[in-house]
Enzyme design. Structure first.
Site, PDB file in Angstrom:
ATOM      1  CE  LYS A   1      -4.122  -2.153   0.768  1.00 32.15           C
ATOM      2  NZ  LYS A   1      -3.796  -3.564   1.024  1.00 32.15           N
TER       3      LYS A   1
HETATM    4  C1  LIG Z   1      -4.525  -4.715   0.699  1.00 31.09           C
HETATM    5  C2  LIG Z   1      -3.772  -5.987   0.724  1.00 31.09           C
HETATM    6  C3  LIG Z   1      -4.062  -7.048  -0.171  1.00 31.09           C
HETATM    7  C4  LIG Z   1      -5.201  -6.968  -1.150  1.00 31.09           C
HETATM    8  O1  LIG Z   1      -5.010  -5.966  -2.122  1.00 31.09           O
HETATM    9  P1  LIG Z   1      -6.240  -5.440  -2.991  1.00 31.09           P
HETATM   10  O2  LIG Z   1      -5.701  -4.350  -3.818  1.00 31.09           O
HETATM   11  O3  LIG Z   1      -7.290  -4.990  -2.019  1.00 31.09           O
HETATM   12  O4  LIG Z   1      -6.712  -6.613  -3.783  1.00 31.09           O
HETATM   13  C5  LIG Z   1      -3.258  -8.160  -0.128  1.00 31.09           C
HETATM   14  N1  LIG Z   1      -2.241  -8.275   0.749  1.00 31.09           N
HETATM   15  C6  LIG Z   1      -1.948  -7.301   1.625  1.00 31.09           C
HETATM   16  C7  LIG Z   1      -0.828  -7.506   2.583  1.00 31.09           C
HETATM   17  C8  LIG Z   1      -2.692  -6.126   1.641  1.00 31.09           C
HETATM   18  O5  LIG Z   1      -2.392  -5.153   2.514  1.00 31.09           O
END
Ligand SMILES: *Cc1c(COP(=O)(O)O)cnc(C)c1O
Length: 462
Positions: free
Chosen positions: A112
Site C-alpha cells: 500500500k
Molecule cells: C490490501 C492488501 C491485499 C489486497 O489488495 P487489494 O488491492 O485490495 O486486492 C493483499 N495483501 C496485503 C498484505 C494487503 O495489505
C-alpha cells in the site's frame, strides 16, 4: 486525459479532480476514458531504469497538465525516498520460472505504501496551491490505514479518519495506526468487519451534504490515483525479466481487486502479460465468480491473511465495466442487485473476464504449509498474503515466467508466521520500538449518524 464513472452519470473529471474526489457522485468509480498505450520501444527503453524513472514514464500520460514534469519528478523522488531498499521493488527467484516481487520495503511494510506515499505527495502539492483543507476518510482491513496515516501524518491541510474492524487487524497493523502522535490522525475501531467499514465510508460519500460540508476526499483503492501508482511495478518487474521481448504472467493476492486491476491496466497499456491470476484466501468470492459465473456474497470468514478478508470487492466494478462494454446502466443494475446478495455474470462478460484473468483460492492450512515449505526450500519467509499468492501461482506455472506479488513483510503478521515456522520474524529497525509506543484510538459503533457527527466535531475543532 479525462475520467468517467463506471455508473455513467457522474461528471467527467480531469486527473486532479478524480484524485481528490475518490468515489464518483453516482456511486461509481472513475476510470480513464481512454487508456494510453505504450509501444514496444517505449517499454524496452525502461530496461535498467531506477524505479522512480519508470514511475514517471508510466504515470505521466494520465496526469494531463495537472503537474509540470519537473514538479512531478520531485514528488516521485520524495515518495520513494523513505523506502528501505535501493531497488524499491526487488525481484527474487523462488524456483525455475517463478519469481517473487517484494513490495514490502516501504515505511509500513505493505505494498500500500507504493500508492499512498505518492498520493500523499500529490494531494499535498495540490492543496498547497489553494490553501484548501480536506478530510480524508478511509476504511481499512489493516494495511491501507497504516499506509495512509504514514503518508498524511502532520500535514497542515488534511485530517485523516481511518475506520478499521475492531479486533480483526493484527497487533502490528493496529499499533501502526494508533501510535502516531499527530493531531490530524484519527484511528477509529468500528464494531463490525471490513465490509461494514467500507460500507460506512461509501455512505459518507453518498451523503452529499456531509461530503461537501467537510470536503471529503478518499484514499481507498477506489481512488484512481492509487490504482495508477500500482501499475508502475508491473512494468518495472516485467521489464526486469525481459519484457516486451518476453511475456510474463502475474499472480496477485487479492481482496478489493485494486492491485490486480492495476495489472489489467498495465496489460491494456501494452505490457505483454500472459496470465493475470487472482489469488484469494478462504474468502473466495472472486475465484467463485470466475469459475461459476455467479458473484454471490457469503459473509466474511476471518483468516490468517486478514487484509484479504473481503466479500464486497470494490474495484471489481471497474473490471465489470469493461466486461459489460462500458455500459454504466448495466453496472448500476448489477450493483443494486449486489445489495440483495449477488448477481449472475452475463455469458459475454464472463468470457471477457476469463480471457484476461485466471483464479485460484488457498485454504488456511495450505497457507501455513506454503510458508513452512518455502522457508526450507528457498529461505524466503512469506507473509500469509504472499503465501496465498505463491500457492495459487504454483498451480498455474507454465512456460511463461510467473511473478507473484509479495504484498506484506512477514513481521507484519508474526503470529501466523510463527505458527507455520516456529520463528517469530523481527520488525525492521525503523519499527523496532512499535510495541513501546502509547496507543490512541476511539471505539465507534457501526452507525452512520454517529460517525458523521464525530468527523464533523473533530474537524470543526481544528
Ligand atoms: C490490501 C492488501 C491485499 C489486497 O489488495 P487489494 O488491492 O485490495 O486486492 C493483499 N495483501 C496485503 C498484505 C494487503 O495489505
Amino acid at each position: 486525459m479525462t475520467y468517467i464513472s463506471t455508473r455513467g452519470t457522474a461528471p467527467i473529471l480531469g486527473f486532479g479532480e478524480a484524485m481528490m474526489t475518490g468515489l464518483a457522485r453516482d456511486g461509481g468509480l472513475y476510470v480513464p476514458e481512454v487508456v494510453p498505450v505504450m509501444t514496444h520501444p517505449d517499454i524496452a527503453a525502461m530496461a535498467g531504469l531506477p524505479y522512480e524513472a519508470v514511475a514517471f514514464r508510466v504515470m505521466r500520460p494520465y496526469l494531463g497538465s495537472f503537474f509540470a514534469d519537473d514538479e512531478f519528478q520531485g514528488l516521485i523522488a520524495k515518495a520513494y525516498a523513505g523506502f528501505h531498499h535501493e531497488a524499491r521493488a526487488p525481484l527474487v527467484q523462488l524456483a525455475p520460472g517463478h519469481f517473487l516481487l517484494e513490495l514490502f520495503h516501504g515505511p509500513t511494510l505493505a505494498f500500500k505504501d507504493f500508492a499512498m506515499q505518492i498520493i500523499g505527495q500529490m494531494m499535498q502539492a495540490a492543496l498547497a496551491r489553494t490553501g484548501e483543507r480536506i478530510t480524508i476518510v478511509g476504511a481499512t482491513s489493516g494495511d491501507t490505514g497504516s499506509a495512509a496515516i504514514e503518508a498524511f501524518r502532520g500535514l497542515a491541510n488534511v485530517d485523516v479518519f481511518i475506520l478499521f474492524p475492531h479486533g480483526r487487524v493484527s497487533d502490528v497493523q493496529r499499533r501502526q495506526m494508533t501510535t502516531p502522535v499527530e493531531g490530524n490522525i484519527h484511528a477509529l475501531a468500528l464494531d463490525g468487519d471490513f465490509d461494514d467499514c467500507q460500507a460506512r465510508v461509501k455512505d459518507m460519500f453518498n451523503d452529499h451534504a456531509f461530503r461537501d460540508g467537510v470536503r471529503l476526499a478518499g484514499v481507498n483503492s477506489i481512488n484512481w490515483a492509487r490504482v495508477l501508482a500500482q501499475v508502475v511495478y508491473y512494468f518495472y518487474a516485467a521489464v526486469a525479466l525481459g519484457a516486451p521481448g518476453r511475456k510474463v504472467s502475474f499472480t496477485v493476492p487479492t481482496g478489493n481487486f485494486g492491485d490486480v486491476f492495476a495489472g489489467y491496466i498495465a496489460k491494456q497499456m501494452g505490457l505483454p502479460i500472459d496470465k493475470l491470476v487472482i489469488a484469494t484466501n478462504q474468502n473466495d468470492i472472486l475465484d467463485r465468480t470466475l469459475r461459476l459465473g455467479e458473484h454471490r456474497l457469503t459473509g466474511v470468514k476471518p483468516s490468517i491473511s486478514p487484509s484479504m478478508d473481503i466479500q464486497v470487492s470494490s474495484n471489481f466494478e471497474r473490471a465489470l465495466f469493461d466486461a459489460y462494454g462500458r455500459d454504466g446502466r448495466a453496472i448500476s443494475a448489477l450493483m443494486a442487485e449486489l445489495k440483495t446478495g449477488g448477481f449472475k455474470v452475463s455469458q459475454g462478460a464472463l468470457e471477457s473476464l476469463r480471457a484476461t484473468f485466471a483464479s485460484g483460492a488457498c485454504s488456511e492450512d495450505e497457507t501455513l504449509a506454503t510458508i513452512t515449505r518455502h522457508l526450507t526450500a528457498t529461505g524466503e519467509l512469506l507473509c500469509p498474503h504472499s503465501a496465498v499468492g505463491v500457492k495459487v501461482a504454483e498451480e498455474q506455472l507454465g512456460a511463461t515466467p510467473m511473478i507473484t506479488l509479495a504484498t506484506a513483510h512477514p513481521a507484519k503478521f508474526p503470529d501466523a508466521v510463527e505458527r507455520a515456522t516456529g520463528r517469530r520474524p523481527a520488525l525492521p529497525p525503523h519499527l523496532a520500538d512499535l510495541f513501546d509506543r502509547p496507543e490512541r484510538m476511539t471505539r465507534v459503533p457501526n452507525d452512520l449518524a454517529t460517525l458523521e457527527a464525530l468527523v464533523r466535531d473533530r474537524t470543526a475543532r481544528r
